[in-house]
Motif scaffolding. Structure first.
Motif, mmCIF file in Angstrom:
data_model
loop_
_atom_site.group_PDB
_atom_site.id
_atom_site.type_symbol
_atom_site.label_atom_id
_atom_site.label_comp_id
_atom_site.label_asym_id
_atom_site.label_seq_id
_atom_site.Cartn_x
_atom_site.Cartn_y
_atom_site.Cartn_z
ATOM 1 N N HIS A 284 0.821 -1.014 0.381
ATOM 2 C CA HIS A 284 -0.198 -0.002 -0.575
ATOM 3 C C HIS A 284 0.870 1.113 -0.110
ATOM 4 N N PHE A 285 1.893 1.199 0.964
ATOM 5 C CA PHE A 285 3.028 2.183 0.755
ATOM 6 C C PHE A 285 3.765 2.610 -0.790
ATOM 7 N N LEU A 286 4.352 1.737 -1.618
ATOM 8 C CA LEU A 286 4.453 1.603 -2.988
ATOM 9 C C LEU A 286 3.577 1.913 -3.593
ATOM 10 N N GLN A 287 2.561 2.011 -3.500
ATOM 11 C CA GLN A 287 1.063 2.214 -4.666
ATOM 12 C C GLN A 287 0.834 3.762 -4.264
ATOM 13 N N ARG A 288 0.603 3.817 -3.140
ATOM 14 C CA ARG A 288 -0.476 4.889 -2.281
ATOM 15 C C ARG A 288 0.549 6.047 -1.796
ATOM 16 N N GLY A 289 1.314 5.952 -1.100
ATOM 17 C CA GLY A 289 2.556 6.556 -0.686
ATOM 18 C C GLY A 289 2.063 6.655 0.998
ATOM 19 N N GLU A 290 1.286 6.216 1.358
ATOM 20 C CA GLU A 290 0.676 6.325 2.640
ATOM 21 C C GLU A 290 0.402 4.582 3.284
ATOM 22 N N VAL A 291 0.856 4.990 5.401
ATOM 23 C CA VAL A 291 1.172 3.647 5.718
ATOM 24 C C VAL A 291 -0.759 2.671 5.924
ATOM 25 N N LEU A 292 -0.374 1.966 5.405
ATOM 26 C CA LEU A 292 -2.209 1.725 6.251
ATOM 27 C C LEU A 292 -1.942 1.135 8.065
ATOM 28 N N ASP A 293 -3.098 1.814 8.233
ATOM 29 C CA ASP A 293 -2.740 1.736 10.338
ATOM 30 C C ASP A 293 -3.467 0.180 10.877
ATOM 31 N N PRO A 294 -3.096 -0.055 11.200
ATOM 32 C CA PRO A 294 -3.184 -1.358 11.989
ATOM 33 C C PRO A 294 -4.563 -2.144 11.876
ATOM 34 N N THR A 295 -5.892 -1.553 12.053
ATOM 35 C CA THR A 295 -7.222 -1.551 11.948
ATOM 36 C C THR A 295 -7.346 -2.570 10.545
ATOM 37 N N SER A 296 -6.948 -1.234 9.690
ATOM 38 C CA SER A 296 -7.124 -1.435 8.215
ATOM 39 C C SER A 296 -5.889 -2.298 8.087
ATOM 40 N N ALA A 297 -5.181 -2.671 8.358
ATOM 41 C CA ALA A 297 -4.444 -4.037 7.639
ATOM 42 C C ALA A 297 -4.852 -5.254 8.677
ATOM 43 N N ASN A 298 -5.194 -5.323 9.742
ATOM 44 C CA ASN A 298 -5.505 -6.575 9.505
ATOM 45 C C ASN A 298 -7.064 -6.995 9.432
ATOM 46 N N GLN A 299 -7.556 -6.395 8.918
ATOM 47 C CA GLN A 299 -8.622 -6.802 8.128
ATOM 48 C C GLN A 299 -8.920 -6.652 7.300
ATOM 49 N N MET A 300 -7.134 -6.375 6.700
ATOM 50 C CA MET A 300 -7.174 -6.854 5.151
ATOM 51 C C MET A 300 -6.274 -8.082 5.027
ATOM 52 N N GLU A 301 -5.729 -8.927 6.154
ATOM 53 C CA GLU A 301 -4.558 -9.698 6.645
ATOM 54 C C GLU A 301 -5.531 -11.132 6.008
ATOM 55 N N PRO A 302 -5.358 -11.964 5.793
ATOM 56 C CA PRO A 302 -5.466 -13.126 5.283
ATOM 57 C C PRO A 302 -5.617 -13.631 6.282
ATOM 58 N N LEU A 303 -6.913 -15.223 6.095
ATOM 59 C CA LEU A 303 -6.725 -15.802 8.069
ATOM 60 C C LEU A 303 -6.432 -17.198 7.337
ATOM 61 N N TRP A 304 -5.978 -17.918 6.229
ATOM 62 C CA TRP A 304 -6.073 -18.879 5.647
ATOM 63 C C TRP A 304 -4.448 -19.364 5.470
ATOM 64 N N THR A 305 -4.527 -19.683 6.200
ATOM 65 C CA THR A 305 -2.730 -20.412 6.250
ATOM 66 C C THR A 305 -2.500 -20.910 4.573
ATOM 67 N N GLY A 306 -1.631 -20.218 4.363
ATOM 68 C CA GLY A 306 -1.027 -20.661 3.283
ATOM 69 C C GLY A 306 -1.540 -19.887 1.704
ATOM 70 N N PHE A 307 -2.487 -19.304 1.959
ATOM 71 C CA PHE A 307 -3.493 -17.706 1.274
ATOM 72 C C PHE A 307 -3.403 -16.671 1.525
ATOM 73 N N TRP A 308 -2.013 -16.271 1.852
ATOM 74 C CA TRP A 308 -1.481 -14.670 1.860
ATOM 75 C C TRP A 308 -0.179 -14.908 0.570
ATOM 76 N N PRO A 309 0.567 -13.610 0.072
ATOM 77 C CA PRO A 309 1.235 -13.702 -1.253
ATOM 78 C C PRO A 309 2.562 -14.713 -1.306
ATOM 79 N N SER A 310 2.806 -15.524 -1.857
ATOM 80 C CA SER A 310 3.970 -16.684 -1.923
ATOM 81 C C SER A 310 5.360 -15.644 -2.257
#
Length: 406
Positions: A284-310
């Motif tokens: 998000h920082f590289l694309q928009r130049g701003e840092v996600l807050d913890p609440t937004s990042a935690n909401q976007m975080e994948p919860l299933w093991t193995g489903f985040w970017p490899s």
């Protein structure tokens, strides 16, 4: 005090933890008079002399950490509510599974052999013990880094284990193998669930009160399990004579259990960066130049093991994985003062321009990292610690002792 205070004059104010403040004034007979300046719904122990606090708030103090809500993280209450729902559903499912296992072993069957039942039970327990040791060795260091994902994984695996126990009596030929596999899964659940519970308790405790938060979590779970036990006593006689109804109840409870677990871990807002959250924040920082807050990042975080970017990221690796000659070592360290060495893995990503990529990466990092670090701090991230998986390898340069391979 300089002299006697007038009747009704405010003398001082005090509060107990996060409760509403109360004021102290002088009464006509010279005694102290206490007046509450507001009341919070959770009440608390240590209230002023006077009318007793309502029974419900006093009861809540038995199950909530001292100083709640200020002594715990903001996500404590929603997480604990959903965690209680999942524990209740799991308790009822466990009763159905235990009932099925006891039937399969032969409880109530006059022809069943006590020796055979004992041998089956011992084999089941020994399989689980070995599995617990192996799993703790294999994945123990990863559980802190992805506590939410492993917590959800553990609860789903527990449902699978209970399903195997319910199905075991239907396949008597494979009964022993089935309950051994089931107990093995449950032992993996105990390792993953216990370790991640400790990690989440550390996150929730905000006043060096891990022991209190953990103890009150145990009290909550005990109360929920007690309620589940009472409901199970009413439920089992209704389903014991109808396997299809028992299986239907199990699937319904399992669906509730999985949903409650998902809502519980989704409610967590962890302010430290692991690999998944770092990937989201950095992208998000590289694309928009701003840092996600913890609440937004935690909401976007994948919860299933193995489903985040490899993303293949290795930290704290031995030096021989980075270089194979003195020339490579000099080229890798040349012109950089950072306390780490960065290397592109050519075996997984063949590229003749790997040295160019490394140098360009250092240049980009030197330019962007100060702004990125400040953005993290301003957004509310904890930058003094992290949850990245770092191995124990370190190297010290004889000519420059401050430089290490991280």
């Amino acid at each position: 005090m300089a002299g006697p205070a007038g009747v009704g004059a405010a003398l001082c104010s005090e509060r107990f933890g996060s409760q509403a403040a109360r004021g102290c004034s002088a009464a006509a007979d010279g005694s102290l008079r206490w007046e509450t300046w507001g009341r919070r719904w959770w009440g608390g122990a240590g209230a002023a002399p006077g009318p007793a606090a309502p029974p419900l708030p006093r009861l809540l103090t038995v199950f909530l950490p001292q100083g709640f809500p200020d002594s715990v993280s903001p996500d404590y209450l929603p997480y604990q509510l959903w965690d209680s729902v999942q524990a209740f559903a799991s308790s009822l499912s466990g009763s159905l599974a235990t009932h099925a296992v006891l039937l399969g072993i032969g409880v109530g069957n006059a022809d069943a052999s006590v020796s055979a039942a004992t041998a089956t039970w011992l084999l089941k327990d020994s399989t689980g013990m070995l599995g617990r040791i192996v799993f703790a060795w294999w994945k123990g260091s990863k559980l802190d880094c992805n506590a939410k994902q492993w917590r959800l994984f553990a609860d789903i695996l527990n449902d699978i284990a209970m399903f195997l126990e319910i199905m075991a009596p239907i396949l008597p030929i494979c009964f022993t193998v089935t309950i051994c596999i089931s107990n093995l899964a449950k032992c993996l659940v105990s390792v993953a669930g216990g370790a991640t519970r400790a990690a989440l308790t550390m996150h929730q405790a905000r006043r060096n009160n891990m022991a209190d938060v953990s103890a009150k979590d145990g009290s909550q779970e005990t109360l929920v399990n007690l309620a589940g036990l009472l409901v199970s006593l009413l439920m089992l006689p209704l389903v014991s004579d109808c396997p299809s109804f028992s299986l239907g109840c199990f699937f319904l409870l399992t669906a509730l259990h999985v949903y409650a677990n998902y809502r519980a871990v989704r409610a967590l807002v962890i302010e430290t960066l692991n690999e998944g959250r770092l990937w989201l924040v950095l992208k998000h920082f590289l694309q928009r130049g701003e840092v996600l807050d913890p609440t937004s990042a935690n909401q976007m975080e994948p919860l299933w093991t193995g489903f985040w970017p490899s993303l293949s990221l290795s930290l704290g690796v031995p030096l021989h994985r980075l270089v194979s000659s003195v020339a490579e070592l000099q080229q890798l360290a040349e012109g950089h003062r950072e306390p780490y060495l960065l290397r592109w893995d050519q075996s997984q990503n063949p590229n003749k321009e790997s040295w160019v990529i490394v140098k360009e990466t250092h240049r980009v990092l030197d330019k962007l990292f100060p702004a990125f670090l400040k953005g993290l701090q301003d957004a509310g991230w904890e930058t003094e610690k992290h949850q990245l998986e770092v191995d124990e390898w370190r190297a010290t340069w004889l000519l420059s002792p401050e430089k290490k391979v991280l």
